[in-house]
Design a protein around this motif. Structure first.
Motif, PDB file in Angstrom:
ATOM      1  N   ASN A   1       0.823  -1.218   0.000  1.00 19.59           N
ATOM      2  CA  ASN A   1       0.000   0.000   0.000  1.00 19.59           C
ATOM      3  C   ASN A   1       0.853   1.263   0.000  1.00 19.59           C
ATOM      4  OD1 ASN A   1      -2.474  -1.346  -0.033  1.00 19.59           O
ATOM      5  ND2 ASN A   1      -2.431  -1.614   2.176  1.00 19.59           N
ATOM      6  N   GLN A   2       2.116   1.152   0.420  1.00 26.11           N
ATOM      7  CA  GLN A   2       3.009   2.304   0.459  1.00 26.11           C
ATOM      8  C   GLN A   2       3.847   2.433  -0.806  1.00 26.11           C
ATOM      9  OE1 GLN A   2       4.962   3.049   4.354  1.00 26.11           O
ATOM     10  NE2 GLN A   2       3.905   1.168   4.966  1.00 26.11           N
ATOM     11  N   GLY A   3       3.637   1.555  -1.784  1.00 26.63           N
ATOM     12  CA  GLY A   3       4.353   1.668  -3.052  1.00 26.63           C
ATOM     13  C   GLY A   3       5.345   0.563  -3.323  1.00 26.63           C
ATOM     14  N   GLY A   4       5.461  -0.413  -2.408  1.00 24.80           N
ATOM     15  CA  GLY A   4       6.284  -1.585  -2.672  1.00 24.80           C
ATOM     16  C   GLY A   4       5.564  -2.504  -3.643  1.00 24.80           C
ATOM     17  N   MET A   5       6.285  -3.395  -4.301  1.00 28.84           N
ATOM     18  CA  MET A   5       5.679  -4.223  -5.348  1.00 28.84           C
ATOM     19  C   MET A   5       5.104  -5.542  -4.845  1.00 28.84           C
ATOM     20  SD  MET A   5       8.326  -3.499  -8.412  1.00 28.84           S
ATOM     21  CE  MET A   5       8.971  -1.852  -8.595  1.00 28.84           C
TER      22      MET A   5
ATOM     23  N   ALA B   1       2.900  -0.042  -8.938  1.00 30.84           N
ATOM     24  CA  ALA B   1       4.327   0.148  -8.657  1.00 30.84           C
ATOM     25  C   ALA B   1       5.181  -0.638  -9.651  1.00 30.84           C
ATOM     26  CB  ALA B   1       4.646  -0.277  -7.223  1.00 30.84           C
ATOM     27  N   ALA B   2       4.775  -1.854  -9.984  1.00 32.73           N
ATOM     28  CA  ALA B   2       5.531  -2.663 -10.943  1.00 32.73           C
ATOM     29  C   ALA B   2       5.501  -2.021 -12.331  1.00 32.73           C
ATOM     30  CB  ALA B   2       4.967  -4.081 -10.996  1.00 32.73           C
ATOM     31  N   GLU B   3       4.333  -1.565 -12.760  1.00 33.09           N
ATOM     32  CA  GLU B   3       4.219  -0.934 -14.076  1.00 33.09           C
ATOM     33  C   GLU B   3       5.037   0.349 -14.152  1.00 33.09           C
ATOM     34  OE1 GLU B   3      -0.030  -0.569 -14.544  1.00 33.09           O
ATOM     35  OE2 GLU B   3      -0.263  -2.730 -14.878  1.00 33.09           O
ATOM     36  N   ALA B   4       5.071   1.121 -13.060  1.00 31.59           N
ATOM     37  CA  ALA B   4       5.856   2.365 -13.042  1.00 31.59           C
ATOM     38  C   ALA B   4       7.348   2.085 -13.208  1.00 31.59           C
ATOM     39  CB  ALA B   4       5.602   3.129 -11.742  1.00 31.59           C
ATOM     40  N   ALA B   5       7.796   0.899 -12.780  1.00 35.01           N
ATOM     41  CA  ALA B   5       9.205   0.515 -12.904  1.00 35.01           C
ATOM     42  C   ALA B   5       9.474  -0.255 -14.185  1.00 35.01           C
ATOM     43  CB  ALA B   5       9.618  -0.322 -11.700  1.00 35.01           C
ATOM     44  N   ASN B   6       8.466  -0.342 -15.071  1.00 36.28           N
ATOM     45  CA  ASN B   6       8.605  -1.022 -16.350  1.00 36.28           C
ATOM     46  C   ASN B   6       8.830  -2.531 -16.175  1.00 36.28           C
ATOM     47  OD1 ASN B   6       8.345  -0.733 -19.099  1.00 36.28           O
ATOM     48  ND2 ASN B   6      10.528  -0.452 -19.452  1.00 36.28           N
ATOM     49  N   LEU B   7       8.144  -3.104 -15.171  1.00 35.85           N
ATOM     50  CA  LEU B   7       8.212  -4.545 -14.920  1.00 35.85           C
ATOM     51  C   LEU B   7       6.853  -5.163 -15.220  1.00 35.85           C
ATOM     52  CD1 LEU B   7      10.036  -4.638 -11.457  1.00 35.85           C
ATOM     53  CD2 LEU B   7      11.053  -4.773 -13.724  1.00 35.85           C
ATOM     54  N   THR B   8       6.869  -6.380 -15.737  1.00 36.44           N
ATOM     55  CA  THR B   8       5.636  -7.127 -15.943  1.00 36.44           C
ATOM     56  C   THR B   8       5.697  -8.382 -15.094  1.00 36.44           C
ATOM     57  OG1 THR B   8       5.428  -6.321 -18.205  1.00 36.44           O
ATOM     58  CG2 THR B   8       4.175  -8.300 -17.634  1.00 36.44           C
ATOM     59  N   ILE B   9       4.684  -8.553 -14.267  1.00 38.13           N
ATOM     60  CA  ILE B   9       4.599  -9.731 -13.408  1.00 38.13           C
ATOM     61  C   ILE B   9       3.686 -10.736 -14.091  1.00 38.13           C
ATOM     62  CG2 ILE B   9       3.875 -10.592 -11.152  1.00 38.13           C
ATOM     63  CD1 ILE B   9       4.608  -7.806 -10.024  1.00 38.13           C
ATOM     64  N   SER B  10       4.134 -11.965 -14.182  1.00 36.31           N
ATOM     65  CA  SER B  10       3.397 -13.027 -14.866  1.00 36.31           C
ATOM     66  C   SER B  10       2.004 -13.211 -14.276  1.00 36.31           C
ATOM     67  CB  SER B  10       4.177 -14.338 -14.750  1.00 36.31           C
ATOM     68  OG  SER B  10       3.367 -15.427 -15.138  1.00 36.31           O
ATOM     69  N   SER B  11       1.054 -13.493 -15.147  1.00 35.09           N
ATOM     70  CA  SER B  11      -0.314 -13.766 -14.700  1.00 35.09           C
ATOM     71  C   SER B  11      -0.369 -14.995 -13.800  1.00 35.09           C
ATOM     72  CB  SER B  11      -1.249 -13.940 -15.906  1.00 35.09           C
ATOM     73  OG  SER B  11      -0.849 -15.058 -16.671  1.00 35.09           O
ATOM     74  N   LYS B  12       0.568 -15.903 -13.974  1.00 32.48           N
ATOM     75  CA  LYS B  12       0.623 -17.094 -13.120  1.00 32.48           C
ATOM     76  C   LYS B  12       0.882 -16.703 -11.666  1.00 32.48           C
ATOM     77  CE  LYS B  12       2.259 -20.210 -16.755  1.00 32.48           C
ATOM     78  NZ  LYS B  12       1.784 -19.395 -17.845  1.00 32.48           N
TER      79      LYS B  12
ATOM     80  N   ARG C   1      -3.846  -1.700  -5.774  1.00 34.98           N
ATOM     81  CA  ARG C   1      -3.639  -0.561  -6.680  1.00 34.98           C
ATOM     82  C   ARG C   1      -3.450   0.690  -5.826  1.00 34.98           C
ATOM     83  NH1 ARG C   1      -2.813  -1.498 -12.174  1.00 34.98           N
ATOM     84  NH2 ARG C   1      -4.118  -3.208 -12.820  1.00 34.98           N
ATOM     85  N   THR C   2      -2.415   1.472  -6.135  1.00 30.94           N
ATOM     86  CA  THR C   2      -2.169   2.684  -5.366  1.00 30.94           C
ATOM     87  C   THR C   2      -2.493   3.934  -6.156  1.00 30.94           C
ATOM     88  OG1 THR C   2       0.156   2.620  -6.027  1.00 30.94           O
ATOM     89  CG2 THR C   2      -0.403   1.733  -3.865  1.00 30.94           C
ATOM     90  N   GLN C   3      -2.649   3.814  -7.461  1.00 35.93           N
ATOM     91  CA  GLN C   3      -2.957   4.975  -8.293  1.00 35.93           C
ATOM     92  C   GLN C   3      -4.386   4.863  -8.792  1.00 35.93           C
ATOM     93  OE1 GLN C   3      -0.077   5.173 -11.427  1.00 35.93           O
ATOM     94  NE2 GLN C   3       1.648   5.188 -10.025  1.00 35.93           N
ATOM     95  N   ARG C   4      -5.056   5.975  -8.871  1.00 37.76           N
ATOM     96  CA  ARG C   4      -6.415   5.997  -9.425  1.00 37.76           C
ATOM     97  C   ARG C   4      -6.337   5.821 -10.938  1.00 37.76           C
ATOM     98  NH1 ARG C   4      -9.896   5.580  -5.286  1.00 37.76           N
ATOM     99  NH2 ARG C   4      -9.187   6.846  -3.578  1.00 37.76           N
TER     100      ARG C   4
END
Length: 180
Positions: free
Chosen positions: A134-138, A156-167, A176-179
């Motif tokens: 909730n504080q911005g960690g992934m 947070a992951a998207e802002a760092a240009n990371l994609t986390i697998s759907s698995k 979600r921290t951003q509206r």
């Protein structure tokens, strides 16, 4: 085959009650190792060089709750051609280019400062500190009735240009921290 083994191990660790012989941080060390298989680090426009064979670094900032177990877990392991290594940091200024950063609970008072230091860098941040996602960690480890669960902050992951697998996302609570 290795991918299937990793997903099975990850799912089992999430769903099964941990055995008395396996400590909480031994399981979390296995999770950290497996996260590298479920995250894509996208190249930025500045990264137009060929892929590197430099080690993939898992960093720990603050007190190390893993002891030698994380080192033993990654010893001899690779992601493609890249060896996986562990580094420990005491100071924010010492953080080098790691791909995964575990932020120890001992750093709760400096959490926002640490997250700001790696913001917009392709660093997967992980912790078991309260409210981390909730504080911005992934990725936050949450222990519930002897089970380790994951809370993942996709913004947070998207802002760092990371994609986390759907698995991995399937077995996690999404934050979600951003509206939108």
């Amino acid at each position: 085959m290795a991918f299937l083994t990793a997903i099975t191990a990850l799912s089992s660790a999430l769903l099964l009650v941990q055995s008395p012989r396996t400590s909480e941080y031994q399981l979390k060390a296995v999770f950290l190792f497996n996260f590298v298989q479920f995250v894509d680090w996208h190249a930025t426009p500045q990264d137009s060089q060929p892929p590197t064979l430099a080690p993939l670094l898992i960093g720990i900032v603050g007190e190390d709750p893993f002891g030698s177990f994380l080192d033993e877990t990654v010893r001899g392991e690779r992601l493609g051609a890249r060896p996986i290594q562990v580094r420990r940091y005491r100071r924010i200024a010492d953080l080098e280019e790691c791909q995964v950063l575990f932020i120890s609970r001992s750093e709760n008072e400096r959490l926002l400062e640490i997250l700001a230091a790696v913001k917009h860098r392709p660093v997967l941040t992980v912790s078991d500190g309260d409210g981390f996602a909730n504080q911005g960690g992934m990725i936050q480890f949450v222990t519930d009735k002897s089970r380790i669960r994951l809370r993942i902050n996709l913004d947070a992951a998207e802002a760092a240009n990371l994609t986390i697998s759907s698995k991995l996302l399937r077995v996690a609570e999404i934050v979600r921290t951003q509206r939108r």
